[in-house]
Each structure stands twice: as C-alpha cells, then as structure tokens.
Scaffold this motif. Structure first.
Motif, PDB file in Angstrom:
ATOM      1  N   VAL A  40      34.406 -19.213  41.087  1.00  0.00           N
ATOM      2  CA  VAL A  40      34.082 -18.585  39.806  1.00  0.00           C
ATOM      3  C   VAL A  40      35.119 -17.552  39.397  1.00  0.00           C
ATOM      4  CG1 VAL A  40      31.624 -19.005  40.119  1.00  0.00           C
ATOM      5  CG2 VAL A  40      32.564 -16.758  40.691  1.00  0.00           C
TER       6      VAL A  40
ATOM      7  N   LEU B 182      27.133 -14.280  40.720  1.00  0.00           N
ATOM      8  CA  LEU B 182      27.143 -15.321  39.701  1.00  0.00           C
ATOM      9  C   LEU B 182      26.785 -14.786  38.332  1.00  0.00           C
ATOM     10  CD1 LEU B 182      25.597 -18.264  41.724  1.00  0.00           C
ATOM     11  CD2 LEU B 182      27.993 -17.842  41.191  1.00  0.00           C
TER      12      LEU B 182
ATOM     13  N   ARG C 220      31.943 -13.436  37.259  1.00  0.00           N
ATOM     14  CA  ARG C 220      32.660 -14.668  36.954  1.00  0.00           C
ATOM     15  C   ARG C 220      33.970 -14.327  36.230  1.00  0.00           C
ATOM     16  NH1 ARG C 220      27.681 -15.739  34.857  1.00  0.00           N
ATOM     17  NH2 ARG C 220      28.585 -16.091  32.793  1.00  0.00           N
TER      18      ARG C 220
ATOM     19  N   ILE D 196      28.283 -18.845  31.138  1.00  0.00           N
ATOM     20  CA  ILE D 196      27.398 -19.425  32.153  1.00  0.00           C
ATOM     21  C   ILE D 196      27.265 -20.929  31.978  1.00  0.00           C
ATOM     22  CG2 ILE D 196      25.114 -19.176  31.050  1.00  0.00           C
ATOM     23  CD1 ILE D 196      24.291 -17.912  33.870  1.00  0.00           C
TER      24      ILE D 196
ATOM     25  N   MET E 237      29.891 -22.680  34.132  1.00  0.00           N
ATOM     26  CA  MET E 237      29.875 -22.375  35.547  1.00  0.00           C
ATOM     27  C   MET E 237      29.782 -23.677  36.342  1.00  0.00           C
ATOM     28  SD  MET E 237      27.501 -19.465  37.290  1.00  0.00           S
ATOM     29  CE  MET E 237      26.024 -20.451  37.493  1.00  0.00           C
TER      30      MET E 237
END
Lengths: 648, 324
Positions: free
Chosen positions: A106, A187, A191, A197, A200
């Motif tokens: 990430v 998370l 990132r 998101i 991701m």
C-alpha cells in the motif's frame, strides 16, 4: 566535500531505517519486514510440529486396535495438533505475510505502531513456548482444541493441562488483537498518496475485513476462557450444571469466536490468491467490486452462523434451521470469489509457475471443501455426520485449500521480496504435486469413513467395522503430504544459494514490486502517487488530481529526505488517500520484549498457583506499560547525519 | 465376530428416521457433482484458451472499482448458489419434517416406548421406566414403532448415536434431551459415543437390538422378573464372591445388592451381547479377563482390577452366567 562524497537522500534514509546487526539491534528492532519474517519462520516451525503430531495420529490409526500411542497420549496429541495448527500456525503465518507485505503493497514505510508489532511477535513466541512447555512437564492439555466443558472443568480435568491451554491461548490472543488493530490503522491511514480505498489491492481488503473479525471475535474467547479458568482455580460454577451453571454456554462463547476464526483463517489466503491470479493472468482481477463486497459480506455473516457447530446439542429445531439457512448463504460470497478468479483466468493469458499452480490448486481444493461445508449446513444431514470423520475431511479440505495452499502460493510469489531470490520451479512442482496429492489421498477416504460411522477423536477403532482401508489410505496420504512439505523446506534452503533476482521478476502490477529486491529498510524513499489498483501496469503520464498534488507537495515530498533524525511515515485520508499528516515512528525499543516477558511471568504464576509470581508479573506489566507509553521510541545518533529543523 | 458389527453405514438406513437423510445425501451429491464438474470444466477452458505470458493488450489498465462485474461472476457466484441455497432450505424443511413425523412434536404424551439412557464415563445406563428394567450398553426395541430415548448425562457431554437408525443427539449434564428413532426390521445395530468425553471415549459404544414386536414383549417380560437364584454350588459360591469381594460396592444385581447409579447394572448380564461398553464379546474368557483387570482392556475406565483367586473367579463367572 565533493558531491560524490555526500550521502544521497536514499542512503540517509537507509541508515536511519536500518537496524545494527548486533544482538541488541536484533532484540530492540521494530521494522515490519524483519518481524514479518520472524512470524513466518516461527509459524513454519509450529507447522512442522503440528504436522509431526498429525503423522503420529495417522500412524496410530493406520490399523485397527493398535497401541503405538496409548489413549491418554493420543488424546493429548490430537488436542495439541489442533492447538498448534489453529493458534500457533495459521493465524501467525497469515499475519506474517500481512505484516511483511502490506506496508510495501500500500506504499507505507512501516506499520503505524512498530513497537506493537514487535510486542506481538514476542508474545506469540512466548505463548508458543508456554503451550509446549506443557509437554515438558508431562501435562499437555487433552480436552481437544475447543476445550468443551464439563470435561475441561477441574472436576474432570484436575491436572495442569487445561490451565496451560486457557492461559496460553489467552496470552496468544493479545498478539492477534494487537496485529488486527495495527493492520486496520495501516490500511485506513497509511496508504500511498492517491490510493483511494477503491484502489486498494484485494489482499489489503482481505486483511481489512480479517482485522475487524479479529477485534470482534477474539475477546469473546478471552471472556469464556477467563471464566473457565476462574471456575478451575477458585471453584466458581459458571459451567457447572450441578450448581445452575451451563455447559452449553461454553459452546456458545467458544463458537461465537470460533466460527469467525475460520474466516480469519480463510480470507487472507483468498486475498493472496487474488493477487497471484491477477499477476499471472496479466490482467486486473475481474469483478473487483464484487470481490470486495463478498469479502465484507463474508466477514459480517461469519458472526451469524456459530450455532451450526451445535445442531445436536438439544436446541430447538427452529433455531437450528435459522442458523443452517444462514450457513448456506455462505455459498454466495464464496461463489463470487471463485468465479471472479475463473473470469480473470478467462480474460487473461495464463503464465504457469509454482505460485500459479498453488493458486489454481486453492480454487479447486477450496471449492470441493466448501461444498461439503454447504452440506453440513443442512440440519438433518448434519445430525448424521456431526462429530464424524466427514467433518474432519470437510475442514481439512477448506483449511488446506483455503489457507495452506495460498500460503505456499504467497511464499513462491513473494520469495523475491522476502529473501531477494526465487525458489526453484522444479522443486516447487514437486512440492505442489506431493502436497496436493497427499491431501487428496488423506482426506477423500475420510469423508467416506465418516459415512460409515467413524467418530472423531477416537484413539483406536474396532476391526470388522469396514473402516480399515480408508484409514490405511489416509495414513499413506499423510506421509505423502509430509514429503511435499520436505520438498518445500529443501527448496527454501537451497534458494539462498541462487542468484539475486530483479525487483519485479513477475512483471506484477502492485506497489510492492516497485521496491528493491529485497526492499530497502525504509521501503519507499520517495512516495509514489497511485492512480489505479495496479499502479505498475499504468501507462505513464496519468492525470493526477490537483488537490492530491498540493497535499503531496506539502506532506509527502519533504519525507524523501530525512531532514530530521526521525523515522517518519505519511498519513493519508481514509477514503481518498490524500496526504494529510506526518507521523513519527520509533527506531528501536526494549519495551516490547520486556512487556511480553513480564506478562509471561505473571501467567506462569497463575499456572503454578504461585501468587507472588502472579502479582510480580502484574506489577511489572503495569510498570512496563507505563514505561512504554512514556518512552519516546529511542533514537540513536547516526554518523554523518545532522538533525535539521527546517527542510533545506 | 463382535455383535452389531456390520458396517454402520448411514447410507444403509434401516428406518424412517434415517432413510430420508440418506436420500437427501444422494440428492445433494448429485447437485454438488454437477456444480463441481461444471466449475472444473469452466476453469480448464479458462486456463488453456490463451496460454503464454505475453502482456495482453486488451487488458483494461487500472480497472479497480471502476471496472464492473462480469456475467460469469454474477451468474456463477450469485445466481447458481442462490438457487442451490433455496433448494437446500426446502430440503432441510422437508427432510426434518419427514424425520419428525416419527419424532413427534417433542412433547411426549403419546404411546411411543420410552427408554431412558444416561451417559457416563465410559458406558450407557439404560432403563425401561415403565417396566422397571435396567441394563447397560444395549437397547432393545421393537421394530416398526417409534421409540423415544430420553437422554441424560451423569458427568460430561456424551452422545447417543446409532448411524443406521437416525441422527444423533447429545447427552448434556443438567438437561434432558430427546431422540426418537424407528427401525423397520429386526436386527442388531452398533452405536457410538461421538462427543469426546475423556480417555476412553473411543471405547464407549453400544448395540441396539431390534426385535419383532412380539419378541420384544417377550424379552421385556423376561427381564422384569428377578433372576432365579442359582442352584449349582459353584454359582452359589460365585454369588458369595460377588457380595463379599467388593463387586457389590459398585454393581447392582436385583435382589442381591442395592441400587448403585454409578456402575452398570449386572442383573441381566448374561443376556448381553457385549461387555466393556460394546467393545468385547460377552463370553467367559473375555468376562474373566475384564473382571481380573479392566485396565488391560480399557485403561482409564472407572473399574479397578479385582484381586480374586482363579477359583473365586471361576465361581463368580459361573454365577454371572446365570444372570439372564
């Protein structure tokens, strides 16, 4: 000094983020890559121990009426096989992959609470030692990995065995809960710039949901275990039916944790397979949004089905029917995941190698195991096969298929990042063929012997019941599987003599493959800006949103050079991944290991009824916690680097 | 050959409480096979159709959330499982109902024969409350009629399960659970404890003996009578051994020792097909060896070795053989 004498920003960052190769460095280091590898290596050791316990069981059951293991020893062995695999192997290894890979994947420099990462490892190691110490004192637990009462109360299990289980597992769970919290923080907040998101990677989504499950499920097991341990130590009667307590209460508390637990075991591996299949099909995973939705649905649904472990416990048929129906619904998120994989294979152009073999193997083995699982959700059928080898066969198919094969896939896939080298493909094929062939030979016959009435947890069986051939075949299969594991071990060892490989040998699309092989200690010197779910597959020159550019210049750009002697990480917004803050991370600390050790001391005091030791452990744990909270994370001066207050 | 030891195959059901479940299994197997084979075919076609690792030009870069689903994913992942789920729920309800027509409404209050079974570590205490008959590790039932087992436990959780006759029900201490089964034909069927209950869980088994209704009535009548006192000198001596050498401290023989709950009732021992909870043939040799040292056969069972001379043992066995 001339320009060539000046260390580059990258060199400075490397020196700042590296740990000295001394014993002190080894004990105090907090970097996620090393700690992730520690989880993987220790997990592998427990896998081997659990596997040896399995081979012992299968040898005892190869023929009827054998006494290679007597009844008591067999019961200890099956208990510790379950404990080892369920608690000391699967979750730690999957955590190990997550801890190692996620920051790289990430675009983060480390996990957000590095001392917590280190603490989690020391607790895991000490909890494993604590549990296995039960063998050394001749008192391993023998109540099954699930420890049903009343058998595990002090009335029926008066020795120390169950105390080892209750205290050891509770200790271990602290490690898992810590990892869960930390992965969520990573998370949501760490990132790379631009990694919304919705961009991701799917392994990260899998770990996101898994971490939520850990946080909501594990505390219930702690609660149930603490109540049982108090019952055992002081004579309370929570689980004692003669005094108004309830044996079935334990089952509810255990399975409220236990069913979500199996999704903790499953979802990370499924996430790994999604990464591998996309990479070696050369296309992004088809149905990304469907897979994310089904992962979330699986996580939520996992809390709604626990009674399917209790259909024979005397609950009303309506209750059983409700939970059976909810269990059947799992076919949908599982089906979405499997068909997303198939659709990806269809759309892409498949390149075969060992990682891909294990990934496709997961698809087949897990689907087979999932189907026997669906049959178990049908209540009247469950009444027949519950507690028989049909159930054993089902869950080994889904575990080996859904957790262990993906671990092998992840090992072959990420070996370049873990060690700088690639594993041998020829040994890899042998590893795959022996392991999968062995698991099929072991567990297909065990479905059948379940139909023939063979119950679980039997240390021996009578001849003449027609169970002989199935058990013999299963034993042969178990040894074949062991050979597969051996092939992997040989492969792992000899791989260290192979040449270093390139930074992206698979031409994969996600960020971990943009780092060096192996990655620099800081992971990323300059933070990338991400514009898709497969950044390395983007054509260059993608438009970047101006808001992101401004935020990048303000927060991310200065971090490319360590103008302060601090390890700094970038925080980004939860949904859009827009840089918004910088956080400071510790460089090294003794508190993780100290806190873990004093907790272990306290638990040992509880185990041995040494009140002074328990109190000492408690006091020292509080002191360690206070010290940890106050300490600023220790920074060592780095020669040649100057602490500046302002960016140059 | 040990009694009740044909293969206890749930797919060889012997009555209306087990047959619908076997039928259900075959239906599920059929559906599962179709689905699994279709999945494998689809998978195989997918991986062989365009091989080689060239980066494909028609990929959609950076698809992520923006790229939608795909017909295969929706049909395979949602629609097909959805249909299967509905079918399985219907099957659950209908199969449960079929089994439950024998099961009744669980409220009792009908004429089904009631048998009480209490699980112990590591044996089953079986009582016919209406007739005042108590045996161990065996259940005699009439064919063609529902039988209601009322299940209890004296210590930890056990299970009472005869695979060919019906699904299992746990025996939970502090609770009464009910299980109704029905056997079509006379025969002998083996049963097992399936909830791990301790060191000798693996040797806690039982035999269900199914009689024709007339034979069952006769069997029950004969058990109601107390055993006739022995006439043979050796057997009389054996009864002395039973009373004096410690056996009577734990075991009940009607008219000889008081009722003891924590050990098997031996009043009708000679009528039993097995001893040691279903794992040894009930013959003189096995019985003698068991009495001398049960720990040889079942280490961890609750019965201690006896300290009898071979003469005492011989008399005792002569006596026990009279206990029909």
């Amino acid at each position: 000094m001339t320009a060539t004498d000046q260390p580059t920003a990258r060199d400075q960052l490397t020196r700042l983020w590296d740990a000295p190769p001394t014993f002190a460095g080894w004990v105090t280091m907090v970097n996620h890559k090393t700690i992730g590898k520690r989880f993987l290596v220790t997990g592998l050791v427990f896998f081997l121990l659990g596997g040896l316990l399995a081979l012992a069981m299968r040898t005892q059951l190869a023929r009827p009426e054998q006494e290679l293991l007597n009844a008591q020893l067999y019961n200890e062995v099956f208990t510790m096989h379950g404990v080892t695999m369920a608690f000391l192997f699967i979750v730690p290894v999957l955590e190990g992959f997550a801890i190692f890979v996620l920051p790289l994947m990430v675009g983060a420099r480390d996990l957000p609470f590095p001392r917590l990462t280190a603490f989690g490892y020391w607790v895991y190691l000490l909890a494993g030692v604590f549990l296995y110490a039960s063998f050394l004192v001749g008192s391993p637990p023998d109540g099954g990995w699930y420890a049903y009462v009343p058998f595990t109360t002090s009335d029926f299990s008066p020795g120390k065995g169950m105390d080892f289980w209750l205290l050891g597992i509770t200790f271990l769970e602290i490690s898992a809960i810590g990892a869960g919290i930390e992965i969520l923080a990573l998370l949501f907040k760490n990132r790379a710039p631009g990694m919304a998101i919705t961009r991701m990677p799917l392994f990260a989504w899998a770990m996101l949901v898994t971490s939520f499950i850990i946080i909501f499920a594990f505390p219930t097991l702690i609660l149930g275990s603490v109540l049982l341990e108090i019952d055992r130590k002081v004579g309370s009667v929570v689980y004692n039916p003669d005094a108004g307590g309830s044996p079935v209460l334990w089952q509810h508390l255990f399975w409220w944790f236990g069913h979500p637990d199996v999704y903790i075991w499953l979802l990370p591996g499924v996430g790994i397979v999604s990464m591998v299949i996309a990479t070696f099909s050369r296309v992004p995973l088809v149905g990304y949004r469907w897979v994310v939705a089904s992962t979330i649905v699986a996580g939520v649904l996992s809390f709604g089905v626990w009674v399917h472990h209790m259909f024979t416990a005397g609950l009303p048929n309506l209750t059983a029917g409700f939970f059976g129906g909810a269990s059947l619904v799992f076919a949908i998120p599982s089906g979405v995941q499997v068909f997303a994989w198939i659709a990806t294979l269809w759309r892409g152009r498949v390149q075969w190698n060992t990682a891909m073999l294990f990934a496709v193997g997961t698809l087949v083995v897990f689907t087979f195991g999932g189907m026997s699982g669906i049959t178990l959700g049908v209540v009247p059928f469950n009444w027949q096969v519950h507690d028989t080898y049909y159930v054993v066969a089902h869950f080994h198919f889904v575990l080996l298929g859904g957790s262990v094969l993906p671990m092998f896939a992840g090992a072959y896939y990420w070996w370049p990042k873990l060690t700088g080298r690639r594993l041998s493909e020829r040994l890899g094929v042998a590893n795959f063929a022996l392991f999968v062939g062995g698991l099929v030979l072991t567990f297909v016959p065990l479905h059948l012997v379940g139909f023939l009435g063979m119950p679980r947890r039997y240390y021996t069986f009578l001849s003449g019941l027609g169970w002989e051939a199935h058990n013999l075949l299963a034993t042969a299969g178990a040894f074949l599987t062991g050979l597969g594991v051996l092939a992997f071990l040989v492969n792992a060892v000899i791989s260290q003599r192979r040449p270093m490989t390139s930074s992206n040998p698979w031409q994969a699309g996600t960020l971990e493959w943009s780092t060096a092989t192996p990655p620099a200690p800081q992971n990323f010197s300059a933070f990338p800006v991400v514009t898709s779910a497969y950044p390395l597959w983007d054509t260059p020159g993608e438009e970047i949103d101006p808001g992101t550019t401004a935020a990048y210049r303000e927060w991310a750009e200065p971090l490319a050079r360590p103008y302060r002697l601090r390890r700094e990480a970038l925080q980004t917004s939860e949904l859009d991944g827009e840089p918004e803050a910088v956080s400071t991370l510790p460089q090294k600390s003794l508190f993780p290991i100290i806190t873990a050790v004093v907790l272990a001391v306290g638990l040992t005091g509880l185990l041995t009824d040494a009140t002074w030791m328990a109190l000492l452990g408690l006091v020292l744990s509080v002191a360690a916690g206070v010290g940890w909270a106050w300490a600023d994370g220790d920074y060592a001066p780095i020669p040649g680097m100057v602490d500046e207050e302002e960016p140059a | 050959m040990l009694h009740g030891v044909q293969t206890p195959d749930i797919l060889d059901p012997q009555g209306p409480t087990s047959e619908p479940i076997a039928t259900l299994w075959w239906a599920m197997l059929g559906v599962a096979t179709v689905v699994f084979v279709a999945t494998l075919v689809l998978l195989t076609v997918s991986v062989v159709r365009r091989r080689g690792g060239e980066v494909s030009e028609d990929r959609v870069a950076g698809e992520g959330f923006a790229g939608g689903g795909n017909l295969v994913t929706v049909v395979g992942g949602v629609a097909v499982p959805g249909i299967v789920i509905v079918g399985l729920m219907v099957a659950t309800v209908t199969t449960t109902a079929q089994v439950a027509t024998v099961q009744g409404d669980g409220q009792g209050g009908d004429d089904a024969l009631a048998i009480q079974v209490t699980g112990n570590q590591f044996w089953y205490d079986v009582t016919y409350p209406g007739a005042g008959v108590r045996i161990a590790n065996e259940a005699h039932i009439p064919a063609g009629e529902p039988v209601e087992f009322r299940l209890f436990s004296a210590d930890v959780i056990h299970t009472f399960w005869a695979p060919q006759l019906g699904g299992k029900t746990d025996m939970v201490p502090g609770e009464e659970t009910v299980m109704r089964i029905q056997a079509d034909e006379p025969g002998e069927y083996r049963g097992f404890c399936t909830e791990y209950c301790g060191i000798q869980h693996a040797r806690m088994q039982f035999v269900v003996v199914v009689h024709s209704p007339a034979d069952f009535e006769q069997w029950l009548e004969q058990r109601r009578e107390a055993p006739t006192p022995p006439e043979d000198d050796s057997a009389l001596a054996g009864r002395e051994v039973f009373s004096e050498a410690g056996c009577a401290e734990c075991h009940t023989i009607e008219g000889v020792s008081p009722r003891r709950d924590h050990s098997p009732d031996l009043t009708h021992l000679a009528n039993r097909r097995t001893i040691a909870a279903g794992v040894l043939e009930n013959n003189r040799g096995n019985l003698g060896g068991w009495i001398a040292d049960p720990q040889q056969h079942k280490p961890g069972s609750r019965m201690p070795p006896s300290n009898l001379t071979s003469e005492q043992l011989s008399h005792l066995l002569d006596y026990l053989e009279t206990l029909e």
